[in-house]
Design a protein around this motif. Structure first.
Motif, short mmCIF file in Angstrom:
data_model
loop_
_atom_site.label_atom_id
_atom_site.label_comp_id
_atom_site.label_asym_id
_atom_site.label_seq_id
_atom_site.Cartn_x
_atom_site.Cartn_y
_atom_site.Cartn_z
N VAL A 4 -1.19 -8.93 -7.56
CA VAL A 4 0.21 -8.59 -7.27
C VAL A 4 0.79 -7.83 -8.45
O VAL A 4 0.52 -8.16 -9.62
CB VAL A 4 1.03 -9.87 -7.00
CG1 VAL A 4 2.51 -9.58 -6.97
CG2 VAL A 4 0.57 -10.52 -5.70
N GLY A 5 1.60 -6.81 -8.17
CA GLY A 5 2.17 -6.02 -9.26
C GLY A 5 3.48 -5.38 -8.88
O GLY A 5 3.91 -5.40 -7.71
N THR A 6 4.10 -4.77 -9.87
CA THR A 6 5.42 -4.18 -9.71
C THR A 6 5.32 -2.75 -9.19
O THR A 6 4.43 -1.99 -9.57
CB THR A 6 6.15 -4.16 -11.07
OG1 THR A 6 6.13 -5.48 -11.61
CG2 THR A 6 7.59 -3.70 -10.91
N GLY A 14 0.17 -7.88 -0.66
CA GLY A 14 -0.61 -7.61 0.54
C GLY A 14 -1.15 -8.89 1.14
O GLY A 14 -1.75 -9.71 0.44
N GLU A 15 -0.95 -9.07 2.46
CA GLU A 15 -1.31 -10.33 3.09
C GLU A 15 -1.81 -10.12 4.51
O GLU A 15 -1.48 -9.13 5.17
CB GLU A 15 -0.11 -11.29 3.13
CG GLU A 15 0.48 -11.55 1.76
CD GLU A 15 1.55 -12.63 1.76
OE1 GLU A 15 1.75 -13.29 2.81
OE2 GLU A 15 2.19 -12.82 0.70
N LEU A 16 -2.58 -11.09 4.99
CA LEU A 16 -2.93 -11.20 6.39
C LEU A 16 -1.84 -11.98 7.11
O LEU A 16 -1.35 -12.99 6.60
CB LEU A 16 -4.26 -11.93 6.55
CG LEU A 16 -4.72 -12.22 7.99
CD1 LEU A 16 -5.13 -10.93 8.69
CD2 LEU A 16 -5.86 -13.23 8.00
N GLY A 17 -1.45 -11.51 8.29
CA GLY A 17 -0.49 -12.22 9.11
C GLY A 17 -1.14 -12.76 10.37
O GLY A 17 -1.86 -12.05 11.07
N ILE A 18 -0.90 -14.04 10.65
CA ILE A 18 -1.34 -14.67 11.90
C ILE A 18 -0.22 -14.49 12.92
O ILE A 18 0.94 -14.79 12.64
CB ILE A 18 -1.61 -16.17 11.71
CG1 ILE A 18 -2.65 -16.41 10.61
CG2 ILE A 18 -2.04 -16.82 13.02
CD1 ILE A 18 -2.74 -17.87 10.18
N VAL A 19 -0.55 -14.01 14.10
CA VAL A 19 0.43 -13.80 15.17
C VAL A 19 0.24 -14.86 16.25
O VAL A 19 -0.85 -14.97 16.82
CB VAL A 19 0.32 -12.39 15.77
CG1 VAL A 19 1.35 -12.19 16.87
CG2 VAL A 19 0.48 -11.33 14.68
#
Length: 257
Positions: free
Chosen positions: A231-233, A110-115
């Motif tokens: 982070v996981g499977t 899960g991440e933040l995205g800069i546009v």
């Protein structure tokens, strides 16, 4: 604050701003000169698309102090990043399937995205905010066992570029302070990640500035800020993955084995 979306209706793509369950349709260019058409459509009547069409997707590695400490990795002097293939991108709500050619571990990130909103070449950190259109939710799905499969070459791009491994959206939120945001990842109803964006090694404006000195950034391009601990499977036959960032929204996709 505005929440911009792209959508498909009767085979045609459109865009606009989302308020509650209603889209105010716009014409022109989302990043420069968008104009309301006067039409409003119900969210239930359309299929959401990924909110931009990037020329490139940049994905950060080792950009959170907490994860660097857990991995005993030094804090990098420069942003460490790779490019994900454009063909890996998919829309909110899409089903992502395990690649037929790979039977190893597949993880969510899960991440933040800069546009990016304006063409950016060698911009200063002070200027960089003027080139950021907004922020979105990203799941940087990764075929983890591929990365170090070959001892002579770390295969980051291959591991992260399978079809469907780049869902993002559902919106681009403007006028957001990224330092105030918290990223949560919920797998099959169970929270697996919760971390503050304020823990980033390279904050948003510095990332845009530093990367723009390496390559030109175009409107719609996405910089995935990297992930932190948790982070996981994805192990179940069918997995519901939600990336939740209050102030932006919830990106939900299904991953099936």
């Amino acid at each position: 604050m505005a929440h911009w979306v792209r959508f498909q209706r009767s085979g045609a793509a459109g865009f606009g701003t989302l308020e509650g369950d209603t889209i105010t349709v716009h014409s022109g260019n989302m990043f420069n000169g968008a104009t309301p058409t006067g039409e409003r459509v119900a969210l239930a009547e359309v299929e959401l698309l990924s909110p931009t069409e990037p020329t490139k997707v940049i994905a950060l590695w080792n950009n959170f102090h907490a994860l660097a400490a857990k991995l005993n990795s030094p804090v990098p002097a420069d942003p460490l990043y790779l490019l994900k293939a454009g063909s890996s991108l998919t829309s909110p709500g899409a089903t992502v399937r395990r690649p037929a050619s790979y039977d190893g571990k597949i993880v969510y990130e899960g991440e933040l995205g800069i546009v990016i909103g304006r063409k950016a070449t060698a911009v200063s950190e002070e200027e960089a905010g003027d080139y950021i259109f907004g922020y979105t939710c990203v799941n940087d799905i990764t075929a983890a066992d591929i990365i170090n499969k070959d001892a002579t070459f770390a295969q980051w791009v291959r591991a992260k570029s399978f079809d469907g491994f780049g869902p993002f959206g559902p919106v681009v939120a403007t006028d957001v302070d990224p330092a105030s945001l918290v990223v949560r990842t919920v797998l099959n109803g169970e929270e697996r990640q919760r971390y503050p964006i304020s823990d980033m090694v390279f904050p948003a404006q510095r990332l845009v500035s530093r990367i723009s000195h390496d390559m030109t950034l175009n409107p719609g391009d996405i910089i995935c800020c990297g992930t932190s601990i948790g982070v996981g499977t994805m192990k179940a036959p069918s997995n519901t993955v939600e990336i939740v960032i209050e102030g932006i929204g919830t990106l939900s996709n299904t991953f099936v084995q």
